[in-house]
Design an enzyme around this catalytic site. Structure first.
Site, mmCIF file in Angstrom:
data_model
loop_
_atom_site.group_PDB
_atom_site.id
_atom_site.type_symbol
_atom_site.label_atom_id
_atom_site.label_comp_id
_atom_site.label_asym_id
_atom_site.label_seq_id
_atom_site.Cartn_x
_atom_site.Cartn_y
_atom_site.Cartn_z
ATOM 1 N N GLY A 281 4.421 -7.613 7.934
ATOM 2 C CA GLY A 281 5.186 -8.057 9.115
ATOM 3 C C GLY A 281 4.792 -7.291 10.359
ATOM 4 N N ASN A 671 11.323 6.482 -3.541
ATOM 5 C CA ASN A 671 10.368 6.115 -4.583
ATOM 6 C C ASN A 671 9.023 6.724 -4.182
ATOM 7 O OD1 ASN A 671 8.190 4.747 -5.919
ATOM 8 N ND2 ASN A 671 9.555 3.042 -6.421
ATOM 9 N N LYS A 673 6.127 6.543 -5.276
ATOM 10 C CA LYS A 673 4.922 5.705 -5.306
ATOM 11 C C LYS A 673 4.878 4.744 -4.105
ATOM 12 C CE LYS A 673 2.264 3.271 -8.787
ATOM 13 N NZ LYS A 673 2.270 2.860 -10.207
ATOM 14 N N THR A 674 5.965 3.995 -3.910
ATOM 15 C CA THR A 674 5.956 3.038 -2.791
ATOM 16 C C THR A 674 5.965 3.778 -1.458
ATOM 17 O OG1 THR A 674 8.362 2.824 -2.929
ATOM 18 C CG2 THR A 674 7.068 1.182 -4.105
ATOM 19 N N GLN A 678 3.385 3.427 1.692
ATOM 20 C CA GLN A 678 3.802 3.124 3.070
ATOM 21 C C GLN A 678 3.253 4.143 4.055
ATOM 22 O OE1 GLN A 678 8.080 2.226 2.860
ATOM 23 N NE2 GLN A 678 7.695 0.925 4.615
ATOM 24 N N GLU A 744 7.248 3.180 9.935
ATOM 25 C CA GLU A 744 6.447 3.263 11.157
ATOM 26 C C GLU A 744 5.909 4.654 11.445
ATOM 27 O OE1 GLU A 744 7.995 0.087 14.097
ATOM 28 O OE2 GLU A 744 9.659 0.523 12.778
HETATM 29 MO MO1 MOS Z 1 8.464 -3.037 13.425
HETATM 30 S S1 MOS Z 1 7.267 -3.060 15.067
HETATM 31 O O1 MOS Z 1 9.964 -2.664 14.102
HETATM 32 O O2 MOS Z 1 8.392 -4.391 12.499
#
Ligand code: MOS
Length: 777
Positions: A281, A671, A673-674, A678, A744
């Protein structure tokens, strides 16, 4: 704005200011998170376990259905034709050949499109999800180069694509602002973000800078970026009477349903949006014109429509990150203490969207300083709307800020880590609030130790390995902790001791389904196999955005509220014959398939026993999360210390990243692993931002010139070294599960860590992204 509106706005502003002050000063106990989540009690259950993704097997078998993979009966395929001028009117639009082409059912243009309202632009309302607020095929006007001018529906994608190529358009062009210099020359506005001006002054920073014994004052530039999720935008849409069904790729299903309803004049319950799997996304999987055009064309044809954008289509129709020009100036005392931080500059935006790339956000909380001057100015251009793209603001703002800190460290002759630690604030330096949890110094120390920072040569250009110049650089990563209003969840507990949690949340590849099943199982005291997590459907409770790295907090607070309601209900059902009799909800926890008194595990009754005695097949509860006042009571952020080893070829100027370490302080990791994935994904996107990503906009015509993965470069496997990630794992006592967002943070700081490593390798300070070889020759 009328005088009445202005007065209203001023009154609202004043009321809001009083509210903000009251929340800041309220006792902790009145604030969500004031009493720690009962799940924060040492290491237990599945929290933190490196569990593999439960959707993994479906994905590798091709059984996970994405938005463009729902085969509806009698479905038509859409292709979109784009304008080739930046501004003006469509003079002629010849669709005859396209209409006569094989398999074509109809061509929709402004002449026959249904009447629709404009998209509600993101942040203009609680559930607004639109990338822009322009009319969609309602008139002959063109607002950007690449705007949709026609949609072809045909029996196959190939037929639609072919017919689209037969459409002929001519334009009456109007003067357009397609060059940034011209946009700036026409005057700028102060950027507004979340209703607040992106402007802040504490003390007289310019005077403090001028008086500082040591200072730097530099200009940094970052280019436009486009979104390149592995899954290009797509939707499959069908009308049944006045009800609209949308299989979408979405990070905001509830927002989508409401926004589409407002465009088509429906009630939001008449729009059903599902989004079970999303191929990335990053801020762009919201509402753009393709879903609206798809729905309009489906209505016109009376048949379902699949609209799957080509990669070029994503560049033409879906916005990306805007360009920035930033000034960072830091004044310091001889011991390195900051006396002034100035971070100002200008970004490009359009008049049809509302996101001025807010690059000053990281600077508000990163360092203590005697004075601050922060300001984002907006220059307007006639282009596709820009939008959110992973860490909007922080991704490029930390590039400028953290390069500047490195420049100052070099000037002071100080180690850049020690300079950062010397300026570590005790409370939020611009808001004055206490930090909920900030262990960035620990992250710096642990990272420096693991990366071997002490071996770095302080003088640039000192380490050479054959043709390769080798350098180490570092930077701070920081991203706010958000929790948006509107979260709600439903828990269904059945007599066989199974539970299902439903919430209109999203799995975009980050591991939501897995992690939330883990968390729910631990909260309920059930094995993971007995818990299912339902998400990605607008008919479920909650308005939950998978954005702002806040989805875990939003789900966490919603499930806590629903779980509290469930516990209350179960204690009522358990009644006086239970060992739990007389206990309050906050005295019991979910454990071993039932409830038990927190400090007296023997007082335990299983869910099956409680439901059986009460002769109930199931208990269903739904509850809403409390308003997110904690973010105004504490200063809440995720943090990281980024370390990079760069090798720059002295002959070709080519840069290779040979080592990278992210040392994070993001509360408790749910988690291992995940979370690692990320963090690494964010860092890889940051390597792209540092070294290669750049949207080439033709400033004469306002057209994106590199709308493909052949010409818009992203990191591939050979560009990415083994990335090491570590974390403090210190629970924030004021957040659900003790966790902070991690979506992020990885892209923040990475650009600067790379640029600082390149400086250490070569002695060349590149202040203009991306760091391509021409700038290093
Ligand atoms: Mo993020 S830029 O808040 O999907």
């Amino acid at each position: 704005m009328s005088i009445v509106d202005s007065a209203k706005a001023a009154a609202q502003g004043a009321a809001q200011a009083v509210m903000t002050k009251a929340i800041a000063l309220a006792p902790d106990g009145w604030i969500p998170g004031g009493t720690p989540d009962p799940l924060i009690r040492g290491k237990h259950g599945l929290i933190g376990a490196p569990i593999s993704r439960i959707d993994g097997p479906l994905k590798v078998q091709g059984k996970a259905k994405f938005a463009a993979e729902f085969p509806l009966e009698a479905m038509l395929y859409a292709a979109v034709a784009f304008s080739t001028v930046p501004k003006g009117r469509i003079a002629t639009l010849d669709t005859k050949a396209a209409e006569a082409a094989p398999g074509v059912v109809l061509v929709m243009t402004y002449r026959n499109a249904p009447r629709m309202k404009n998209m509600p632009v993101f942040m203009s309302g609680a559930k607004a999800a639109g990338g822009d607020n322009l009319p969609i095929m309602q008139d002959d006007r063109v607002h950007w180069n690449g705007q949709p001018i026609a949609v072809v529906l045909a029996e196959s994608q190939e037929q639609a694509d072919h017919a689209k190529s037969l459409i002929l358009a001519s334009y009456e062009e109007e003067a357009a602002v397609t060059a940034f210099a011209e946009a700036k020359a026409r005057g700028t506005d102060i950027g507004m973000f979340q209703g607040q001006p992106l402007k802040l002054a504490i003390g007289d920073a310019e005077a403090a800078l001028a008086a500082a014994p040591v200072s730097i004052d530099s200009a940094y530039t970052t280019p436009r970026h486009n979104h390149n999720a592995i899954e290009p935008h797509a939707a499959t849409l069908a009308w049944r009477g006045d009800a609209l069904m949308v299989h979408d790729a979405s990070q905001a299903v509830a927002h989508m349903a409401w926004s589409l309803a407002s465009i088509f004049g429906l009630d939001e319950t008449q729009v059903h949006v599902t989004s079970p799997y999303v191929g990335g996304g990053f801020g762009a999987k919201t509402l753009w014109q393709h879903q609206v055009l798809g729905a309009a064309a489906a209505r016109l044809a009376g048949r379902p429509v699949r609209i799957a954008l080509s990669r070029e289509g994503v560049y033409r129709m879906v916005g990306g990150r805007s360009l920035t020009e930033q000034r960072v100036a830091i004044g310091a005392a001889a011991d390195g203490r900051f006396t002034a931080i100035i971070h100002t500059g200008t970004v490009a935006m359009t008049r049809h969207n509302a996101l001025p790339e807010p690059f000053i956000l990281p600077t508000r909380g990163a360092y203590a300083a005697g004075s601050f001057k922060l300001d984002v100015e907006v220059a307007y251009m006639d282009t596709l709307a820009n939008t959110f793209m992973r860490a909007p603001g922080e991704a490029v703002g930390t590039f400028a800020l953290e390069c500047a800190v490195d420049e100052l460290a070099a000037k002071l002759g100080m180690d850049p880590i020690e300079l950062r630690i010397r300026n570590e604030p005790e409370k939020d330096p611009t808001e004055g609030l206490p930090f909920s949890s900030r262990n960035i110094v620990q992250a710096w120390r642990a990272g420096a130790e693991r990366f071997g920072w002490s071996k770095r040569s302080a003088s640039p250009g000192a380490v050479r390995d054959g043709e390769w110049l080798v350098g180490l650089g570092c930077a701070t990563a920081t991203y706010p902790y958000y929790r948006m209003p509107g979260g709600a969840a439903r828990i269904t507990l059945t007599k066989d001791g199974r539970a299902r949690v439903d919430i209109a949340a999203h799995e975009m590849g980050m591991g939501t389904a897995t992690v939330q099943t883990q968390v729910a199982a631990t909260r309920l005291g059930l094995p993971m196999e007995q818990v299912s997590f339902g998400y990605g459907d607008s008919i479920m409770p909650g308005v939950v955005l998978a954005g702002g790295s806040q989805q875990t907090a939003s789900i966490g607070a919603s499930v806590m509220a629903a779980h509290h309601a469930l516990t209350v209900e179960l204690l009522k059902l358990a009644g006086n014959d239970s060992v739990l009799a007389g206990l309050r909800a906050d005295e019991v926890v979910g454990v071993d398939g039932g409830l038990a008194k927190l400090d007296e595990p023997a007082r335990h009754e299983s869910y099956t026993s409680i439901l059986a005695r009460a002769r109930r097949d199931e208990v269903v509860v739904e509850a809403a999360a409390p308003a997110p006042m904690e973010t105004q009571h504490w200063s809440m952020h995720s943090y990281g210390a980024m370390f990079c080893e760069a090798r720059v070829n002295a002959v070709t100027g080519e840069t290779r990243i040979s080592r990278f370490l992210g040392s994070f302080d993001c509360g408790r990791i749910l988690n291992a692993k995940t979370a690692s994935s990320q963090f690494r994904g964010g860092i890889i996107m940051g390597l792209g931002l540092a070294l290669m990503e750049e949207t080439q906009l033709d400033e004469r015509r306002g057209r994106i010139m590199n709308p493909s993965l052949a010409e818009y470069h992203l990191p591939v496997h050979l560009d990415v070294p083994e990335i090491d990630v570590i974390w403090t794992d210190i629970a924030d006592p004021h957040t659900p599960m003790g966790a902070h967002g991690i979506g992020e943070i990885g892209i923040t700081g990475t650009g600067a860590a790379v640029a600082n490593a390149v400086f250490n390798a070569t002695g060349k300070r590149i202040r203009d992204l991306p760091l391509t070889l021409d700038k290093l020759m």
